[in-house]
Scaffold this motif. Structure first.
Motif, PDB file in Angstrom:
ATOM      1  N   LYS A   3      19.987  48.200  74.577  1.00 24.67           N
ATOM      2  CA  LYS A   3      19.477  46.971  74.053  1.00 24.67           C
ATOM      3  C   LYS A   3      20.041  46.790  72.776  1.00 24.67           C
ATOM      4  CE  LYS A   3      15.004  47.534  75.962  1.00 24.67           C
ATOM      5  NZ  LYS A   3      13.226  47.600  75.768  1.00 24.67           N
ATOM      6  N   PRO A   4      20.408  45.620  72.101  1.00 21.94           N
ATOM      7  CA  PRO A   4      20.863  45.456  70.937  1.00 21.94           C
ATOM      8  C   PRO A   4      19.643  45.933  70.088  1.00 21.94           C
ATOM      9  CG  PRO A   4      20.945  43.308  72.153  1.00 21.94           C
ATOM     10  CD  PRO A   4      20.205  44.590  72.927  1.00 21.94           C
ATOM     11  N   VAL A   5      20.177  46.614  68.687  1.00 19.35           N
ATOM     12  CA  VAL A   5      19.376  46.964  67.669  1.00 19.35           C
ATOM     13  C   VAL A   5      19.101  45.885  66.647  1.00 19.35           C
ATOM     14  CG1 VAL A   5      19.270  48.880  66.046  1.00 19.35           C
ATOM     15  CG2 VAL A   5      20.341  49.080  68.220  1.00 19.35           C
ATOM     16  N   LEU A   6      17.868  45.865  66.612  1.00 21.20           N
ATOM     17  CA  LEU A   6      17.204  44.897  65.623  1.00 21.20           C
ATOM     18  C   LEU A   6      16.583  45.331  64.517  1.00 21.20           C
ATOM     19  CD1 LEU A   6      16.155  41.859  64.611  1.00 21.20           C
ATOM     20  CD2 LEU A   6      14.565  42.029  66.178  1.00 21.20           C
ATOM     21  N   PHE A   7      16.914  45.104  63.113  1.00 19.26           N
ATOM     22  CA  PHE A   7      15.984  45.327  61.902  1.00 19.26           C
ATOM     23  C   PHE A   7      15.520  44.042  61.207  1.00 19.26           C
ATOM     24  CE2 PHE A   7      18.313  49.520  62.300  1.00 19.26           C
ATOM     25  CZ  PHE A   7      17.577  50.512  61.673  1.00 19.26           C
ATOM     26  N   ARG A   8      14.303  44.389  60.995  1.00 15.46           N
ATOM     27  CA  ARG A   8      13.643  43.076  60.095  1.00 15.46           C
ATOM     28  C   ARG A   8      13.214  44.064  58.985  1.00 15.46           C
ATOM     29  NH1 ARG A   8      12.001  38.691  63.591  1.00 15.46           N
ATOM     30  NH2 ARG A   8      10.902  37.866  62.037  1.00 15.46           N
ATOM     31  N   VAL A   9      13.576  43.232  57.606  1.00 16.70           N
ATOM     32  CA  VAL A   9      13.557  43.910  56.457  1.00 16.70           C
ATOM     33  C   VAL A   9      12.517  43.176  55.625  1.00 16.70           C
ATOM     34  CG1 VAL A   9      14.665  44.583  54.196  1.00 16.70           C
ATOM     35  CG2 VAL A   9      15.732  44.855  56.277  1.00 16.70           C
ATOM     36  N   THR A  10      11.326  43.596  54.975  1.00 15.42           N
ATOM     37  CA  THR A  10      10.377  42.868  54.474  1.00 15.42           C
ATOM     38  C   THR A  10       9.784  43.762  53.478  1.00 15.42           C
ATOM     39  OG1 THR A  10       8.284  41.578  54.532  1.00 15.42           O
ATOM     40  CG2 THR A  10       8.493  43.490  56.044  1.00 15.42           C
ATOM     41  N   ASN A  11       9.003  43.088  52.296  1.00 13.74           N
ATOM     42  CA  ASN A  11       8.484  43.929  51.238  1.00 13.74           C
ATOM     43  C   ASN A  11       7.253  44.957  51.457  1.00 13.74           C
ATOM     44  OD1 ASN A  11       6.619  42.023  51.094  1.00 13.74           O
ATOM     45  ND2 ASN A  11       6.992  41.479  49.216  1.00 13.74           N
ATOM     46  N   ASN A  12       6.500  44.546  52.376  1.00  5.71           N
ATOM     47  CA  ASN A  12       5.191  45.146  52.705  1.00  5.71           C
ATOM     48  C   ASN A  12       4.836  44.956  54.013  1.00  5.71           C
ATOM     49  OD1 ASN A  12       2.958  43.529  52.513  1.00  5.71           O
ATOM     50  ND2 ASN A  12       3.853  43.382  50.545  1.00  5.71           N
ATOM     51  N   LEU A  13       3.933  45.650  54.608  1.00  7.19           N
ATOM     52  CA  LEU A  13       3.112  45.147  55.758  1.00  7.19           C
ATOM     53  C   LEU A  13       1.607  45.188  55.682  1.00  7.19           C
ATOM     54  CD1 LEU A  13       5.450  47.163  58.630  1.00  7.19           C
ATOM     55  CD2 LEU A  13       4.976  44.465  58.238  1.00  7.19           C
ATOM     56  N   LYS A  14       1.187  44.885  54.626  1.00  9.60           N
ATOM     57  CA  LYS A  14      -0.388  44.593  54.188  1.00  9.60           C
ATOM     58  C   LYS A  14      -0.719  43.362  54.976  1.00  9.60           C
ATOM     59  CE  LYS A  14       0.102  46.607  49.655  1.00  9.60           C
ATOM     60  NZ  LYS A  14      -0.274  46.391  48.391  1.00  9.60           N
ATOM     61  N   VAL A  15      -1.803  43.002  54.841  1.00  3.91           N
ATOM     62  CA  VAL A  15      -2.487  41.862  55.669  1.00  3.91           C
ATOM     63  C   VAL A  15      -2.198  40.725  54.647  1.00  3.91           C
ATOM     64  CG1 VAL A  15      -4.573  40.337  56.233  1.00  3.91           C
ATOM     65  CG2 VAL A  15      -4.588  43.021  56.645  1.00  3.91           C
ATOM     66  N   GLY A  16      -1.202  39.947  55.219  1.00  5.62           N
ATOM     67  CA  GLY A  16      -0.967  38.699  54.694  1.00  5.62           C
ATOM     68  C   GLY A  16      -0.322  37.737  55.741  1.00  5.62           C
ATOM     69  N   GLY A  17      -0.016  36.529  55.390  1.00  5.67           N
ATOM     70  CA  GLY A  17       0.561  35.871  56.447  1.00  5.67           C
ATOM     71  C   GLY A  17       1.890  36.079  57.093  1.00  5.67           C
ATOM     72  N   VAL A  18       3.011  36.409  56.419  1.00  7.61           N
ATOM     73  CA  VAL A  18       4.235  37.067  56.813  1.00  7.61           C
ATOM     74  C   VAL A  18       3.877  38.184  57.900  1.00  7.61           C
ATOM     75  CG1 VAL A  18       6.417  37.837  56.297  1.00  7.61           C
ATOM     76  CG2 VAL A  18       5.380  35.928  55.159  1.00  7.61           C
ATOM     77  N   GLN A  19       3.212  39.116  57.181  1.00  7.99           N
ATOM     78  CA  GLN A  19       2.954  40.383  57.858  1.00  7.99           C
ATOM     79  C   GLN A  19       2.131  40.204  59.206  1.00  7.99           C
ATOM     80  OE1 GLN A  19       2.412  39.597  54.804  1.00  7.99           O
ATOM     81  NE2 GLN A  19       3.303  41.030  53.256  1.00  7.99           N
ATOM     82  N   LYS A  20       1.167  39.265  59.251  1.00  8.82           N
ATOM     83  CA  LYS A  20       0.507  39.382  60.497  1.00  8.82           C
ATOM     84  C   LYS A  20       1.366  38.544  61.516  1.00  8.82           C
ATOM     85  CE  LYS A  20      -3.144  36.718  58.536  1.00  8.82           C
ATOM     86  NZ  LYS A  20      -4.658  36.019  58.630  1.00  8.82           N
ATOM     87  N   ARG A  21       2.235  37.738  61.174  1.00  8.48           N
ATOM     88  CA  ARG A  21       3.277  37.229  62.113  1.00  8.48           C
ATOM     89  C   ARG A  21       4.322  38.311  62.516  1.00  8.48           C
ATOM     90  NH1 ARG A  21       0.213  33.924  60.380  1.00  8.48           N
ATOM     91  NH2 ARG A  21      -0.756  34.973  62.127  1.00  8.48           N
ATOM     92  N   LEU A  22       4.546  39.153  61.957  1.00  6.12           N
ATOM     93  CA  LEU A  22       5.411  40.342  62.041  1.00  6.12           C
ATOM     94  C   LEU A  22       4.726  41.250  63.095  1.00  6.12           C
ATOM     95  CD1 LEU A  22       7.257  41.187  58.710  1.00  6.12           C
ATOM     96  CD2 LEU A  22       8.356  40.135  60.896  1.00  6.12           C
TER      97      LEU A  22
END
Length: 374
Positions: A3-22
């Motif tokens: 499979k192709p290797v995918l990396f997502r880069v974000t500042n944190n994975l706390k409870v928040g809008g962006v994080q919930k989508r991830l």
């Protein structure tokens, strides 16, 4: 076939809008990709959850988005796993992650913008202008695509950076209704049983319009005492707003729940949502999307992203000059929406399919030269 290797880069994975989508999306992408996520400011509650769901998680703390050692370490991680796609989030991630991906010669490099008003967060006009120049430079030289959560954010970003339109596209957020536990009851949260519950959902911070929310509540209750109960769901500066409610004389009609992690269990007990964030504060408000997904009527401050959602959902109304209690009564009588149009545009499955299509299109273009306008 690997499979192709995918990396997502974000500042944190706390409870928040962006994080919930991830948290919701990344496990679905493991069908087509070897999925990794890198955080650099904090791990957060979803860090270990994603690891249990087949997503490889990495924490690489860094100081400053131009820190050469941190960029080199992230590039080393990309090379180690032979990354095919790097997809970064927000201003800091876009600088730090895209530079590392370019250094590692990752074939596909994508940045993402989640907000219009807060994306460049410099405390002065000079610092914001500096950030605009920095990000424009990085994307123009090293990114293949920049994606946005709304048409408004895209247009604003392009007006400030001058990046060509073919590098920019909208990727709407997606929502899911699945939950492993039954909805909470009013009794669970010690809420009144027989009157409408009007909700606010979000962090109790500047820009969310909480003074507006409580003033509106006070005016509605003045004309219709004890006819509504207002439920404030979110963490933050709670003490400040508890004192405000006391000063307004509405404490008996307001319940603060603090932050709740399983919002899918909360929305079913609410009768309506008030969305009071200032226009331009949020790129595509997740709270409004969540409320739409649960079929709730919504009274909102009018903005372009809300108008974008309203094209696919009929139960959105806007604050106006009418008496607040009349606006609430009208809101609670808005006819049901079958949500089919909304699900077609904003479901998690639709987001998964559009994300996969974007990645495949960019992977297919690797040998053609990305800078050509399609």
């Amino acid at each position: 076939m690997n499979k192709p290797v995918l990396f997502r880069v974000t500042n944190n994975l706390k409870v928040g809008g962006v994080q919930k989508r991830l948290r919701a999306l990344l496990p679905l992408l493991t069908e087509h990709y070897e999925v990794h996520v890198v955080t650099y400011k904090d791990r957060g509650i979803f860090f270990d959850e994603l690891a249990k769901l087949g997503v490889h998680t990495h924490f690489l703390p860094r100081k400053g988005h131009w820190n050469p050692m941190a960029i080199w370490q992230l590039a080393k991680l990309f090379r180690k796993h032979r990354a095919d796609i790097v997809h970064t989030h927000s201003f800091g991630g876009n600088i730090f992650g895209i530079l590392a991906a370019a250094l590692a010669r990752v074939p596909v490099r994508i940045g993402q913008v989640h907000s219009r008003g807060l994306h460049w967060y410099g405390t002065s006009i000079f610092r914001q202008r500096k950030q605009i120049i920095e990000e424009s430079f990085v994307h123009r030289l090293f990114s293949h695509q920049v994606v946005f959560v709304s048409e408004e954010s895209l247009a604003f970003f392009q007006s400030k950076t001058g990046l060509p339109k073919y590098m920019l596209s909208v990727l709407h957020n997606g929502m899911t209704l699945t939950t492993s536990r039954p909805p909470l009851t009013r009794e669970d949260l010690k809420l009144p049983v027989s009157i409408p519950l009007i909700g606010f959902v979000g962090r109790l911070t500047q820009g969310k319009g909480l003074n507006f929310f409580f003033t509106f509540a006070m005016q509605a209750l003045k004309m219709r005492p004890e006819s509504y109960h207002f439920v404030v769901i979110g963490g933050g500066c709670q003490r400040t707003f508890v004192e405000l409610c006391a000063n307004l004389g509405i404490s008996r009609s307001v319940t603060f729940t603090d932050e709740l992690h399983e919002m899918d269990r909360i929305y079913p007990i609410l009768n309506a949502i008030l969305f009071t964030s200032k226009p331009e504060h949020e790129g595509m408000p997740g709270v409004v999307l969540e409320a739409c997904a649960h079929g709730l009527p919504i009274l909102a401050r009018e903005s372009q992203p809300i108008q974008e959602i309203a094209q696919h959902y009929s139960r959105i109304r806007y604050f106006n000059a009418t008496e607040p209690h009349v606006q609430l009564e009208d809101l609670l009588c808005v006819p049901e929406d079958n949500r089919k149009a909304f699900q077609n545009e904003f479901s998690l499955e639709a987001m998964r399919d559009r994300t996969h299509a974007l990645y495949q299109r960019l992977l297919d273009k690797r040998g053609e030269g990305f800078r050509k306008c399609p």
